[in-house]
Design an enzyme around this catalytic site. Structure first.
Site, PDB file in Angstrom:
ATOM      1  N   ASN A 209       0.854  -1.191   0.000  1.00 18.82           N
ATOM      2  CA  ASN A 209       0.000   0.000   0.000  1.00 18.82           C
ATOM      3  C   ASN A 209       0.888   1.239   0.000  1.00 18.82           C
ATOM      4  O   ASN A 209       2.118   1.129  -0.052  1.00 18.82           O
ATOM      5  CB  ASN A 209      -0.940  -0.026   1.217  1.00 18.82           C
ATOM      6  CG  ASN A 209      -0.157  -0.222   2.491  1.00 18.82           C
ATOM      7  OD1 ASN A 209       0.667   0.608   2.865  1.00 18.82           O
ATOM      8  ND2 ASN A 209      -0.378  -1.348   3.161  1.00 18.82           N
ATOM      9  N   ASP A 277      -4.792  -6.750   4.793  1.00 17.28           N
ATOM     10  CA  ASP A 277      -5.822  -7.659   5.312  1.00 17.28           C
ATOM     11  C   ASP A 277      -5.823  -8.965   4.523  1.00 17.28           C
ATOM     12  O   ASP A 277      -6.370  -9.964   4.973  1.00 17.28           O
ATOM     13  CB  ASP A 277      -7.202  -6.995   5.209  1.00 17.28           C
ATOM     14  CG  ASP A 277      -7.322  -5.844   6.204  1.00 17.28           C
ATOM     15  OD1 ASP A 277      -6.834  -6.000   7.328  1.00 17.28           O
ATOM     16  OD2 ASP A 277      -7.878  -4.791   5.830  1.00 17.28           O
ATOM     17  N   LYS A 287       9.150 -16.764 -10.984  1.00 19.22           N
ATOM     18  CA  LYS A 287       8.458 -15.573 -11.478  1.00 19.22           C
ATOM     19  C   LYS A 287       7.219 -15.978 -12.296  1.00 19.22           C
ATOM     20  O   LYS A 287       7.320 -16.873 -13.144  1.00 19.22           O
ATOM     21  CB  LYS A 287       9.423 -14.758 -12.344  1.00 19.22           C
ATOM     22  CG  LYS A 287       8.848 -13.462 -12.813  1.00 19.22           C
ATOM     23  CD  LYS A 287       9.819 -12.704 -13.691  1.00 19.22           C
ATOM     24  CE  LYS A 287       9.098 -11.539 -14.329  1.00 19.22           C
ATOM     25  NZ  LYS A 287       9.865 -10.938 -15.395  1.00 19.22           N
ATOM     26  N   PHE A 322      -4.603   2.840  14.372  1.00 26.55           N
ATOM     27  CA  PHE A 322      -4.873   3.901  13.398  1.00 26.55           C
ATOM     28  C   PHE A 322      -5.997   3.434  12.497  1.00 26.55           C
ATOM     29  O   PHE A 322      -6.132   2.238  12.243  1.00 26.55           O
ATOM     30  CB  PHE A 322      -3.619   4.198  12.565  1.00 26.55           C
ATOM     31  CG  PHE A 322      -2.692   5.161  13.236  1.00 26.55           C
ATOM     32  CD1 PHE A 322      -1.948   4.772  14.336  1.00 26.55           C
ATOM     33  CD2 PHE A 322      -2.573   6.464  12.777  1.00 26.55           C
ATOM     34  CE1 PHE A 322      -1.102   5.656  14.979  1.00 26.55           C
ATOM     35  CE2 PHE A 322      -1.722   7.368  13.405  1.00 26.55           C
ATOM     36  CZ  PHE A 322      -0.985   6.958  14.503  1.00 26.55           C
ATOM     37  N   LYS A 336     -14.071   0.128  15.244  1.00 28.73           N
ATOM     38  CA  LYS A 336     -12.789  -0.608  15.314  1.00 28.73           C
ATOM     39  C   LYS A 336     -12.197  -0.530  16.717  1.00 28.73           C
ATOM     40  O   LYS A 336     -11.624  -1.502  17.217  1.00 28.73           O
ATOM     41  CB  LYS A 336     -11.770  -0.013  14.331  1.00 28.73           C
ATOM     42  CG  LYS A 336     -11.996  -0.425  12.904  1.00 28.73           C
ATOM     43  CD  LYS A 336     -10.955   0.203  11.994  1.00 28.73           C
ATOM     44  CE  LYS A 336     -11.473   0.261  10.578  1.00 28.73           C
ATOM     45  NZ  LYS A 336     -10.591   0.980   9.670  1.00 28.73           N
ATOM     46  N   LYS A 340     -11.577  -4.120  18.479  1.00 27.33           N
ATOM     47  CA  LYS A 340     -10.216  -4.614  18.742  1.00 27.33           C
ATOM     48  C   LYS A 340      -9.763  -4.302  20.174  1.00 27.33           C
ATOM     49  O   LYS A 340      -8.589  -4.456  20.488  1.00 27.33           O
ATOM     50  CB  LYS A 340      -9.240  -4.017  17.714  1.00 27.33           C
ATOM     51  CG  LYS A 340      -9.626  -4.327  16.270  1.00 27.33           C
ATOM     52  CD  LYS A 340      -8.494  -4.074  15.304  1.00 27.33           C
ATOM     53  CE  LYS A 340      -8.960  -4.146  13.855  1.00 27.33           C
ATOM     54  NZ  LYS A 340      -7.877  -4.186  12.892  1.00 27.33           N
TER      55      LYS A 340
HETATM   56  N1  CTP Z   1      -4.394  -3.883  11.767  1.00 29.84           N
HETATM   57  C1  CTP Z   1      -3.853  -5.026  12.303  1.00 29.84           C
HETATM   58  N2  CTP Z   1      -3.887  -6.181  11.599  1.00 29.84           N
HETATM   59  C2  CTP Z   1      -4.488  -6.246  10.399  1.00 29.84           C
HETATM   60  C3  CTP Z   1      -5.070  -5.085   9.845  1.00 29.84           C
HETATM   61  C4  CTP Z   1      -5.010  -3.911  10.565  1.00 29.84           C
HETATM   62  O1  CTP Z   1      -3.322  -4.989  13.397  1.00 29.84           O
HETATM   63  N3  CTP Z   1      -4.502  -7.389   9.726  1.00 29.84           N
HETATM   64  C5  CTP Z   1      -4.328  -2.648  12.560  1.00 29.84           C
HETATM   65  C6  CTP Z   1      -3.714  -1.478  11.848  1.00 29.84           C
HETATM   66  O2  CTP Z   1      -2.318  -1.365  12.122  1.00 29.84           O
HETATM   67  C7  CTP Z   1      -4.471  -0.298  12.428  1.00 29.84           C
HETATM   68  C8  CTP Z   1      -5.795  -0.874  12.832  1.00 29.84           C
HETATM   69  O3  CTP Z   1      -5.635  -2.279  12.863  1.00 29.84           O
HETATM   70  O4  CTP Z   1      -3.841   0.219  13.568  1.00 29.84           O
HETATM   71  C9  CTP Z   1      -6.922  -0.544  11.910  1.00 29.84           C
HETATM   72  O5  CTP Z   1      -6.538  -0.872  10.598  1.00 29.84           O
HETATM   73  P1  CTP Z   1      -7.528  -0.718   9.364  1.00 29.84           P
HETATM   74  O6  CTP Z   1      -6.894  -1.281   8.159  1.00 29.84           O
HETATM   75  O7  CTP Z   1      -8.031   0.685   9.288  1.00 29.84           O
HETATM   76  O8  CTP Z   1      -8.707  -1.567   9.856  1.00 29.84           O
HETATM   77  P2  CTP Z   1      -9.191  -2.989   9.540  1.00 29.84           P
HETATM   78  O9  CTP Z   1      -9.479  -3.631  10.842  1.00 29.84           O
HETATM   79  O10 CTP Z   1      -8.247  -3.681   8.640  1.00 29.84           O
HETATM   80  O11 CTP Z   1     -10.572  -2.704   8.842  1.00 29.84           O
HETATM   81  P3  CTP Z   1     -10.933  -2.283   7.319  1.00 29.84           P
HETATM   82  O12 CTP Z   1      -9.776  -2.706   6.467  1.00 29.84           O
HETATM   83  O13 CTP Z   1     -12.156  -3.040   7.070  1.00 29.84           O
HETATM   84  O14 CTP Z   1     -11.142  -0.807   7.350  1.00 29.84           O
END
Ligand code: CTP
Length: 401
Positions: A209, A277, A287, A322, A336, A340
């Site tokens: 990303n 995710d 490759k 975040f 969230k 969490k």
């Molecule tokens: N995070 C994590 N592990 C993951 C994804 C996210 O620990 N697999 C953490 C990120 O570092 C961040 C927080 O969770 O501090 C929220 O991340 P975000 O990507 O906004 O949330 P998601 O829970 O992944 O939800 P979505 O992608 O549906 O917005």
């Protein structure tokens, strides 16, 4: 910021003296009142006028040649100083000073100084490694000097090895750590994650990303400046944060292991990393070659690291996540926070100008169980200080209980 602080920079006669110009300039930009004292030999490398212009103060060198009342001058500088930094410090200065010899403006002023003193040796590798120099440096440490380790690389003399004056930014960070901010995180262990994960598809490609790690680095730096023992889990290419333990990761799985290994006994975990995710379900050994038609890649879920931390959260751990959203910022982020089991979530909308990836500013809302504070556009460094404020406050409340 170093507003209201007086920093005296001692410059010795080495080729690295040119770097001190940038140090002086940066310290002044940070608001410090900077005074430069040069040895006579240093003036062969850089003209005092350069330092006078950069510091906007007289640059003192030879105490005997000046018509000024040198005695008063060097004592008054010594009294005024909040910090003394000698950069570059030559073997000659180190040797003289370790033996209490005060025979010029620089050595007499340092001797008269009671403030913290930093010394950045820069010289030929063999001179630095010489046991005499090493003993002298140990003596200076024994007398309370902080010796800034010299860097390695190609030296001006053509040798390769240790003895380089560290980069200007590192020297300024040493000064900042001494003078910036009240040390209200002393004794706290803080773990910060920063940067985007990289999930390999094959030996050549990965999914990632836009995260650069700037926000996480700012948090690590803020906590370091406030005296915390900081570990930064990072996938970023940004220069290391001084005084911070750097732990590299690439994938979400590696970050998960690093969090488990480092964060569970910490006082605070700040997850600024942008964690994938999903990852490719299979990593091709070779490759993936193009062929006619479409290519689809099967993705599988990664572990939710903060979700796991939330379930296993020890009493002392403050967890800050975040949330990057493009709509329904507060609702999604609050959901969230609860899901969490975090103590705080820093929410931002990447579509807002000045917020999000790559830039030095951010526009965030800090959400906890009891507050939702929308901060105006500001530097990531300032946002980081707000985050640290809340961590400090939460720690104080826990200690009162
Ligand atoms: N995070 C994590 N592990 C993951 C994804 C996210 O620990 N697999 C953490 C990120 O570092 C961040 C927080 O969770 O501090 C929220 O991340 P975000 O990507 O906004 O949330 P998601 O829970 O992944 O939800 P979505 O992608 O549906 O917005």
């Amino acid at each position: 910021m170093l507003k209201g602080k007086t920093v005296v920079v001692g410059v010795c006669g080495g080729i690295a003296a040119y770097k001190s110009c940038e140090v002086v300039s940066r310290l002044r930009k940070l608001g410090a009142d900077v005074h430069v004292i040069m040895t006579e030999h240093a003036t062969e490398f850089v003209r005092p006028l350069t330092f006078e212009t950069l510091s906007n103060n007289p640059c003192v060198s030879d105490m005997f040649r000046r018509q000024t009342e040198w005695e008063v001058e060097h004592i008054s500088l010594a009294k005024k100083a909040d910090l003394f930094v000698v950069a570059p410090a030559t073997a000659n200065f180190v040797g003289k000073f370790a033996n209490g010899i005060a025979d010029d403006m620089l050595t007499t002023t340092v001797l008269a100084c009671t403030c913290p003193k930093l010394i950045a040796p820069a010289m030929n590798t063999h001179m630095l490694e010489n046991p005499i120099t090493q003993d002298n440096l140990k003596t200076l440490e024994h007398y309370g000097f902080t010796v800034i380790p010299s860097g390695s690389g190609l030296l001006a003399c053509g040798d390769t090895g240790s003895g380089r004056l560290p980069d200007e930014g590192v020297l300024v960070d040493y000064v900042a750590r001494e003078l910036e901010h009240e040390k209200d995180m002393q004794g706290m262990k803080v773990v910060v994650s920063a940067g985007g994960t990289r999930e390999p598809m094959d030996p050549v490609r990965y999914l990632t990303n836009h995260s650069t790690g700037k926000m996480g680095y700012a948090v690590a730096r803020a906590c370091m400046l406030r005296g915390a023992d900081v570990t930064l889990l990072t996938s970023s290419d940004l220069p290391p944060v001084p005084f911070v333990k750097m732990v590299p990761f690439a994938t979400a799985a590696e970050l998960f292991e690093a969090v488990k290994a480092n964060a569970m006994d910490a006082d605070a975990l700040v997850m600024a990393a942008a964690v994938a995710d999903y990852r490719p379900a299979q990593v091709a050994q070779d490759k993936i070659k193009k062929h006619d038609g479409e290519l689809s890649i099967e993705l599988e879920r990664t572990d939710d690291i903060l979700g796991w931390v939330g379930e296993h959260k020890p009493e002392q751990l403050f967890v800050c996540g975040f949330s990057m959203e493009t709509k329904d910022l507060i609702e999604n982020s609050t959901a969230k926070l609860h899901k969490k089991n975090m103590d705080m979530i820093v929410a931002n909308n990447v579509k807002v100008p000045g917020a999000g990836f790559g830039v030095d500013t951010n526009v965030v809302t800090l959400i906890t169980e009891s507050i939702s504070t929308a901060l105006p556009l500001q530097s990531k460094d300032d946002v980081a200080m707000h985050i640290a404020d809340i961590i400090v406050e939460a720690k104080r409340r826990k200690q009162k209980k």
